[in-house]
Design an enzyme around this catalytic site. Structure first.
Site, mmCIF file in Angstrom:
data_model
loop_
_atom_site.group_PDB
_atom_site.id
_atom_site.type_symbol
_atom_site.label_atom_id
_atom_site.label_comp_id
_atom_site.label_asym_id
_atom_site.label_seq_id
_atom_site.Cartn_x
_atom_site.Cartn_y
_atom_site.Cartn_z
ATOM 1 N N SER A 1 0.864 -1.177 0.000
ATOM 2 C CA SER A 1 0.000 0.000 0.000
ATOM 3 C C SER A 1 0.898 1.224 0.000
ATOM 4 O O SER A 1 2.086 1.141 0.344
ATOM 5 C CB SER A 1 -0.877 -0.003 1.261
ATOM 6 O OG SER A 1 -1.460 1.267 1.507
ATOM 7 N N TYR B 1 -2.096 -0.933 10.601
ATOM 8 C CA TYR B 1 -2.033 -1.144 9.152
ATOM 9 C C TYR B 1 -0.721 -0.620 8.577
ATOM 10 O O TYR B 1 -0.048 -1.299 7.793
ATOM 11 C CB TYR B 1 -3.228 -0.455 8.500
ATOM 12 C CG TYR B 1 -3.420 -0.759 7.033
ATOM 13 C CD1 TYR B 1 -4.142 -1.881 6.630
ATOM 14 C CD2 TYR B 1 -2.910 0.080 6.044
ATOM 15 C CE1 TYR B 1 -4.345 -2.157 5.289
ATOM 16 C CE2 TYR B 1 -3.097 -0.197 4.706
ATOM 17 C CZ TYR B 1 -3.818 -1.316 4.334
ATOM 18 O OH TYR B 1 -4.003 -1.585 3.004
#
Length: 273
Positions: A155, A168
């Protein structure tokens, strides 16, 4: 200096039928086997579809049983209905994959001082420990066959941080590091390891964040996409899962043997700032 051409770099052989070499060539992953986690929806589903269309037999790994079975039936793959939060289930998955796409993930949005420790640990387990265990299981077979492709769905948050996403961001940074270590260890065996690092992709995971982000930032849900999600992106639209899947497929193709240990950013210019 002359060098020998690797088999996966050989050009397509012209045939009497005419048409472009690409149209005549055998699917680039014909005879290969792929394992995709979190494959029942979103980016994982798009990757499974793309890899199957390229000729691979795809192991569809997801805890969403019915969706995984439907997709596997659609693409001629094999469903594996497992909960990757349990480390032991990795030993039940096939070890003979030529392509591994580590995609499964989850999100939780909260400031660090309010972040539930058990949720933090769960995210690390699914998004860091499980990819490690899957690669520990599948790399020996790739080494033996002299070919393999590892693609980790990271990401922009594997390259940059945002508030309220400590678990995350931590997990994606760790995944980037794991990917680079595998790249260094696996190179001599004909195996590459890379990350694909998109910005916000139009998936249920992202769509489910909107309400959480609105609460965390104290703004309306209507403002979340423009003011929070895409604020730092030059391209002001969500990425489609199929676009990510095409990048994954490209990294598994015949002309990317020297691309390893890197992160392919698909962030709309976010990291250019």
């Amino acid at each position: 200096m002359e060098t020998s051409r690797r088999p996966d770099h050989e050009p397509a052989t012209p045939s009497p039928g005419g048409g472009s070499p690409q149209a005549r060539a055998e699917p680039v992953l014909a005879g290969r086997t792929a394992l995709v986690t979190g494959a029942a929806g979103g980016i994982g589903r798009a990757c499974a579809l793309a890899l199957a269309a390229a000729g691979a037999h795809v192991h569809v790994v997801d805890r969403a049983g019915e969706a995984a079975k439907r997709l596997a039936e659609e693409i001629g793959g094999t469903p594996w209905v497992v909960d990757l939060s349990d480390p032991a289930v990795v030993d039940t998955l096939p070890a003979g994959a030529d392509v591994v796409v580590n995609n499964a993930g989850l999100q939780h949005v909260a400031p660090v001082h309010e972040f539930p420790p058990d949720r933090f640990a769960l995210i690390q387990r699914v998004m860091v420990e499980t990819p490690f265990r899957i690669l520990r299981r599948t790399l020996p077979g790739m080494y033996e066959r002299g070919w393999g492709r590892v693609v980790n769905i990271s990401s922009v948050h594997g390259l940059r941080a945002s508030p309220y996403k400590s678990a995350y961001v931590t997990a994606k940074h760790a995944l980037e590091g794991l990917s680079k270590v595998v790249a260094l260890e696996a190179a001599e065996h004909g195996v590459t390891s890379n990350c694909v690092s998109p910005g916000y992709v139009r998936t249920p995971l992202v769509e489910n964040q909107i309400a959480d982000q609105a609460r965390a930032h104290g703004i309306s849900e209507a403002d979340v996409v423009g003011r929070v999600m895409l604020e730092r992106s030059a391209v002001k639209r969500l990425i489609e899962p199929a676009d990510v899947a095409e990048a994954v497929l490209w990294l598994c193709g015949p002309h990317t043997g020297h691309i390893t240990g890197t992160s392919l950013s698909m962030d709309g210019g976010w990291t250019a700032n």
